[in-house]
Design a protein around this motif. Structure first.
Motif, PDB file in Angstrom:
ATOM      1  N   GLY A 126      14.070  11.206  -2.153  1.00  9.95           N
ATOM      2  CA  GLY A 126      14.703  11.062  -3.417  1.00  9.95           C
ATOM      3  C   GLY A 126      15.659  12.481  -3.450  1.00  9.95           C
ATOM      4  N   LEU A 128      16.397  14.459  -1.288  1.00 12.19           N
ATOM      5  CA  LEU A 128      17.633  14.567  -0.250  1.00 12.19           C
ATOM      6  C   LEU A 128      18.886  13.583  -0.560  1.00 12.19           C
ATOM      7  CD1 LEU A 128      15.253  14.658   3.008  1.00 12.19           C
ATOM      8  CD2 LEU A 128      16.918  16.221   2.550  1.00 12.19           C
ATOM      9  N   SER A 129      18.588  12.584  -1.155  1.00 13.31           N
ATOM     10  CA  SER A 129      19.515  11.412  -1.388  1.00 13.31           C
ATOM     11  C   SER A 129      20.538  12.147  -2.759  1.00 13.31           C
ATOM     12  CB  SER A 129      19.084  10.213  -1.978  1.00 13.31           C
ATOM     13  OG  SER A 129      18.833  10.090  -3.356  1.00 13.31           O
ATOM     14  N   MET A 130      19.996  12.854  -3.495  1.00 15.08           N
ATOM     15  CA  MET A 130      20.818  13.417  -4.443  1.00 15.08           C
ATOM     16  C   MET A 130      21.473  14.854  -4.339  1.00 15.08           C
ATOM     17  SD  MET A 130      18.686  12.565  -7.725  1.00 15.08           S
ATOM     18  CE  MET A 130      17.207  13.074  -7.382  1.00 15.08           C
ATOM     19  N   PRO A 132      23.277  16.058  -1.799  1.00 18.65           N
ATOM     20  CA  PRO A 132      24.697  16.138  -1.398  1.00 18.65           C
ATOM     21  C   PRO A 132      25.576  16.024  -2.726  1.00 18.65           C
ATOM     22  CG  PRO A 132      23.462  14.914   0.206  1.00 18.65           C
ATOM     23  CD  PRO A 132      22.734  15.036  -1.171  1.00 18.65           C
ATOM     24  N   GLY A 133      25.073  15.278  -3.627  1.00 21.12           N
ATOM     25  CA  GLY A 133      26.176  14.864  -4.765  1.00 21.12           C
ATOM     26  C   GLY A 133      26.021  16.219  -5.769  1.00 21.12           C
ATOM     27  N   ILE A 162      16.949   8.575   4.673  1.00 21.17           N
ATOM     28  CA  ILE A 162      18.012   9.057   4.031  1.00 21.17           C
ATOM     29  C   ILE A 162      18.097  10.544   4.559  1.00 21.17           C
ATOM     30  CG2 ILE A 162      16.134   9.788   2.303  1.00 21.17           C
ATOM     31  CD1 ILE A 162      19.360   8.353   1.174  1.00 21.17           C
ATOM     32  N   GLU A 165      21.070  10.553   6.609  1.00 26.73           N
ATOM     33  CA  GLU A 165      22.303  10.008   5.619  1.00 26.73           C
ATOM     34  C   GLU A 165      22.637  11.254   5.261  1.00 26.73           C
ATOM     35  OE1 GLU A 165      21.988   6.568   3.481  1.00 26.73           O
ATOM     36  OE2 GLU A 165      20.595   5.604   4.697  1.00 26.73           O
ATOM     37  N   ALA A 166      21.719  12.223   4.683  1.00 28.40           N
ATOM     38  CA  ALA A 166      22.213  13.237   3.715  1.00 28.40           C
ATOM     39  C   ALA A 166      22.492  14.475   4.746  1.00 28.40           C
ATOM     40  CB  ALA A 166      21.082  13.836   3.081  1.00 28.40           C
ATOM     41  N   LEU A 169      26.231  13.471   5.798  1.00 35.60           N
ATOM     42  CA  LEU A 169      27.113  13.579   4.907  1.00 35.60           C
ATOM     43  C   LEU A 169      27.484  15.070   4.492  1.00 35.60           C
ATOM     44  CD1 LEU A 169      28.860  11.509   3.166  1.00 35.60           C
ATOM     45  CD2 LEU A 169      27.433  11.954   1.364  1.00 35.60           C
ATOM     46  N   TRP A 173      31.269  16.306   4.972  1.00 33.99           N
ATOM     47  CA  TRP A 173      32.038  16.702   3.936  1.00 33.99           C
ATOM     48  C   TRP A 173      32.076  18.373   3.378  1.00 33.99           C
ATOM     49  CZ3 TRP A 173      30.694  12.818  -0.664  1.00 33.99           C
ATOM     50  CH2 TRP A 173      31.287  11.512  -0.242  1.00 33.99           C
TER      51      TRP A 173
ATOM     52  N   ILE B  56      22.647   6.639   0.629  1.00 32.57           N
ATOM     53  CA  ILE B  56      23.212   8.155   0.183  1.00 32.57           C
ATOM     54  C   ILE B  56      24.575   8.134  -0.727  1.00 32.57           C
ATOM     55  CG2 ILE B  56      24.689   8.218   2.278  1.00 32.57           C
ATOM     56  CD1 ILE B  56      22.355  11.098   1.140  1.00 32.57           C
ATOM     57  N   GLY B  59      22.570   7.976  -3.991  1.00 36.53           N
ATOM     58  CA  GLY B  59      22.017   9.262  -4.461  1.00 36.53           C
ATOM     59  C   GLY B  59      23.165  10.286  -4.401  1.00 36.53           C
ATOM     60  N   THR B  60      24.113  10.416  -3.692  1.00 35.21           N
ATOM     61  CA  THR B  60      25.414  11.360  -3.980  1.00 35.21           C
ATOM     62  C   THR B  60      25.875  11.067  -5.278  1.00 35.21           C
ATOM     63  OG1 THR B  60      25.544  11.536  -1.639  1.00 35.21           O
ATOM     64  CG2 THR B  60      27.476  12.205  -3.288  1.00 35.21           C
ATOM     65  N   GLY B  63      23.420  12.340  -8.080  1.00 37.11           N
ATOM     66  CA  GLY B  63      23.465  13.958  -7.827  1.00 37.11           C
ATOM     67  C   GLY B  63      24.627  14.550  -8.432  1.00 37.11           C
ATOM     68  N   ALA B  64      25.799  13.901  -8.077  1.00 33.75           N
ATOM     69  CA  ALA B  64      26.849  14.297  -8.837  1.00 33.75           C
ATOM     70  C   ALA B  64      27.243  14.278 -10.118  1.00 33.75           C
ATOM     71  CB  ALA B  64      28.466  13.687  -7.980  1.00 33.75           C
ATOM     72  N   ASP B  86      16.626   2.946  -4.671  1.00 35.35           N
ATOM     73  CA  ASP B  86      16.045   4.176  -5.260  1.00 35.35           C
ATOM     74  C   ASP B  86      16.808   4.890  -6.061  1.00 35.35           C
ATOM     75  OD1 ASP B  86      14.108   6.243  -5.198  1.00 35.35           O
ATOM     76  OD2 ASP B  86      15.286   7.462  -3.868  1.00 35.35           O
TER      77      ASP B  86
END
Lengths: 329, 339
Positions: A126, A128-130, A132-133, A162, A165-166, A169, A173, B56, B59-60, B63-64, B86
């Motif tokens: 989880g 790892l999914s957030m 990048p954001g 994930i 994926e992380a 990205l 990016w 992702i 998830g991104t 997070g953002a 998730d």
């Protein structure tokens, strides 16, 4: 109240090394206290990072105030290394209102915006999914200038889709993101050798085309040096880096998991490589630490943990009328 | 006022909100490819194509959003949301609470669903109720172009994560949308239902494509001198309970209609609402007309058979009014009977 005894620091001098030893001692003492509380029935189950203290301590020491951290269920070390107050952490573990998350997180999900420890997730992967954001927001100006983001996860999370994926990205990016894999050899109740054909997570990461470094995760000086280099590199070019820290989970997946499934020889081998004892030995050999100094350090840590426990136990429970607070903005 | 499709209305909303707030960004599979004008006007940093990787993307966005941006993510078809579950449910939905209110997740997840394109069950699944069940999330599903615009604008401005379901059958239908100025008048607040047709004899509650089904039924019922009131929920969470209760208290009869399956669905919730808060006003059992507990079929005939039809609504209403059926059958049965 921020804890001023664990300042975020960036140097490699004697005082910094001694400070890092004290941080590791604090993490160990804090988590052992949680184990005791669990055994007494005073607190719920928890996930410790006993044996992994050098990872948290070394990496977090390489970050500074403007940086942000995402972590997971073995987060006690990351928080304490960042300067979190063990009293507020313990209050959170006990479900009290003075906890960092007002008792809504428990031991596993503590975060603190002011410390820059954000979005702790215990869904493996989880974080790892957030990450990048958070790094994208940093890149797009929603953070302190020059800041980077570090995400801590284990070899278990690296086995989630994930993870790839992380990484993909973040590389594509060009995100200012430091991936920190604490490879502690155990994925819940399964040894990683049972689940992956490769010997290390680093080779998976390399496939995504970012710089990767593998380090002895039980040597706090080595972890610090590698993390410092990676952080500097990210600040310079804004692109992600990957650290794999080879370490070992000395206790069970959670308390009270008694690890009946772990080979005794393996446990003993890693006990001999204890990151705290190793650092004590090094500092002694280098004449930077004597018995009195160590005793004083241990005494300080004990006093802080005792004070933390008192603070936590004295903190009130949340009132039940607040059950649904914080759900919606 | 001008005529535009629901899809154009969504695009207008995106453009207006990106213009208004530099923190709004659009992420997803093909959003840059399909929205050249937005890339041109707002830059490739704010309109980003992503890998075909819903987990992702979501998830991104989480997070953002927690870090100061206001992402809108296009996840294409609703069944793909299960890959994003998730991030949406465990992260965006829960971490505000779990952090003691330290973080907010102002994000919007767009997804298409519903029959009409014969795309089969892995592209068409009305799973909105799953997200209604997830704490911390808002869920909207509009029925007309003006609401596609107004609800999307309100969703982007909302400090909570919002699931925005677009009924595929409605995307290319046109409707009147107010043109021009970007002011609050064009916002459709979350949690506010609309009375699409007033009536006194029976309340028809619906959302998305079946609002039109209810309006058609109301028209037919009018010819039998039955005045049906049609309520378009628009928001499924928060639910406009007062709008439903007010109408039920007036008519004493309630039929809830939606394409999604019935078990633990929106209609069940509306029925429970009426039973617990307006029992004294009910003059007949509540009827649910919903899709079946079955994956959506691709075959056009079967796909349409899963959608409650106006004839079934009419029949249910007539039964309620005449007291002919004391234990109304489930919706699906009604739908099939009407074939």
């Amino acid at each position: 109240m921020k804890d001023l005894q664990s300042p975020i620091e960036t140097d490699t001098g004697t005082s910094a090394r001694l400070q890092r030893l004290e941080t590791m001692l604090l993490i160990r003492a804090y988590e052992e206290q949680l184990v005791t509380l669990q055994q007494q029935g005073a607190a719920g189950g928890t996930c410790t990072s006993v044996g992994q203290e050098a990872c948290a301590t070394g990496v977090v020491a390489a970050l500074d105030q403007r940086d942000r951290i995402l972590t997971n269920h073995r987060s006690g070390g990351h928080l304490l290394a960042r300067g979190a107050d063990p009293g507020r952490m313990m209050a959170e573990v006990l479900g009290r209102i003075d906890g960092y998350c007002a008792g809504r997180s428990g031991s596993l999900h503590i975060s603190d915006r002011e410390l820059g420890v954000v979005l702790t997730s215990t869904i493996v992967g989880g974080e790892l999914s957030m990450a990048p954001g958070v790094a994208l927001a940093q890149k797009m100006g929603q953070g302190q200038p020059g800041g980077i983001v570090a995400v801590f996860f284990g070899d278990g999370a690296a086995s989630e889709g994930i993870f790839h994926e992380a990484l993909n990205l973040a590389v594509h990016w060009r995100l200012p993101l430091l991936f920190v894999c604490e490879n502690n050899q155990w994925q819940a109740f399964v040894h990683r050798l049972e689940t992956m054909a490769d010997d290390a997570i680093a080779s998976w990461a390399r496939g995504h085309g970012l710089p990767v470094q593998s380090v002895d995760g039980n040597d706090v000086d080595a972890v610090y040096a590698a993390a410092r280099d990676a952080v500097q590199a990210i600040r310079a070019d804004g692109q992600p880096r990957f650290l794999e820290l080879q370490t070992y989970r000395r206790r069970g997946h959670y308390e009270p998991d008694d690890q009946f499934y772990v080979d005794a020889t393996e446990l003993e081998t890693w006990a001999q490589r204890d990151p705290i004892q190793g650092q004590i030995d090094r500092l002694r050999q280098q004449g930077l630490l004597d018995e009195a100094g160590l005793t004083a350090m241990q005494q300080r840590v004990r006093e802080r943990i005792d004070a933390a426990l008192t603070f936590a136990q004295d903190s009130p429970w949340p009132t039940t009328e607040t059950l649904t607070d914080f759900v919606y903005a | 006022m001008t005529q535009m499709t629901a899809e154009q209305a969504m695009h207008l909303a995106l453009r207006e909100e990106m213009q208004r707030d530099p923190r709004v960004l659009l992420l997803g599979e093909g959003v840059a490819t399909k929205n050249n004008d937005l890339v041109r006007d707002f830059g490739s940093e704010r309109v980003r194509n992503t890998p075909l990787a819903e987990a992702i993307i979501a998830g991104t966005a989480a997070g953002a959003a927690a870090s100061g941006l206001r992402p809108v993510i296009d996840l294409l078809f609703a069944p793909f949301l299960t890959y994003a579950m998730d991030a949406l449910v465990n992260s965006a939905g829960k971490l505000r609470f779990m952090s003691g209110g330290q973080f907010e997740f102002p994000l919007v997840a767009l997804a298409m669903t519903g029959s009409g394109w014969n795309v089969g069950a892995q592209h068409n699944h009305n799973l909105e109720a799953m997200f209604v069940h997830a704490p911390g999330l808002r869920v909207v599903m509009p029925s007309e172009p003006a609401d596609f615009r107004g609800l999307l604008k309100a969703a982007i401005r909302d400090p909570n994560p919002v699931l925005f379901f677009a009924d595929m059958a409605l995307l290319y239908q046109t409707g009147e949308v107010a043109e021009g100025t970007d002011d609050g008048d064009h916002l459709v607040p979350l949690g506010k239902a609309a009375v699409r047709r007033p009536g006194t004899d029976v309340t028809l509650v619906s959302y998305a494509k079946t609002v039109a089904v209810c309006l058609e039924a109301a028209e037919q019922l009018a010819r039998q001198r039955i005045a049906a009131e049609v309520i378009d929920l628009r928001s499924l969470k928060p639910l406009d309970e007062q709008a439903v209760l007010k109408s039920v208290r007036k008519t004493g009869r309630l039929i809830v209609v939606h394409e999604a399956s019935g078990l633990c669905g929106i209609a069940a919730e509306i029925a429970a609402l009426a039973a617990t808060r307006a029992f004294d006003a009910l003059r007949a059992p509540v009827v649910r007309l919903t899709g079946p507990d079955a994956p959506a079929a691709s075959s056009a005939v079967l796909e349409q058979a899963a959608v409650p039809r106006a004839e079934a609504v009419v029949r249910a209403a007539v039964d309620l009014l005449r007291g002919g059926r004391q234990t109304p059958v489930s919706a699906v049965e009604e739908g099939l009977l009407a074939l």
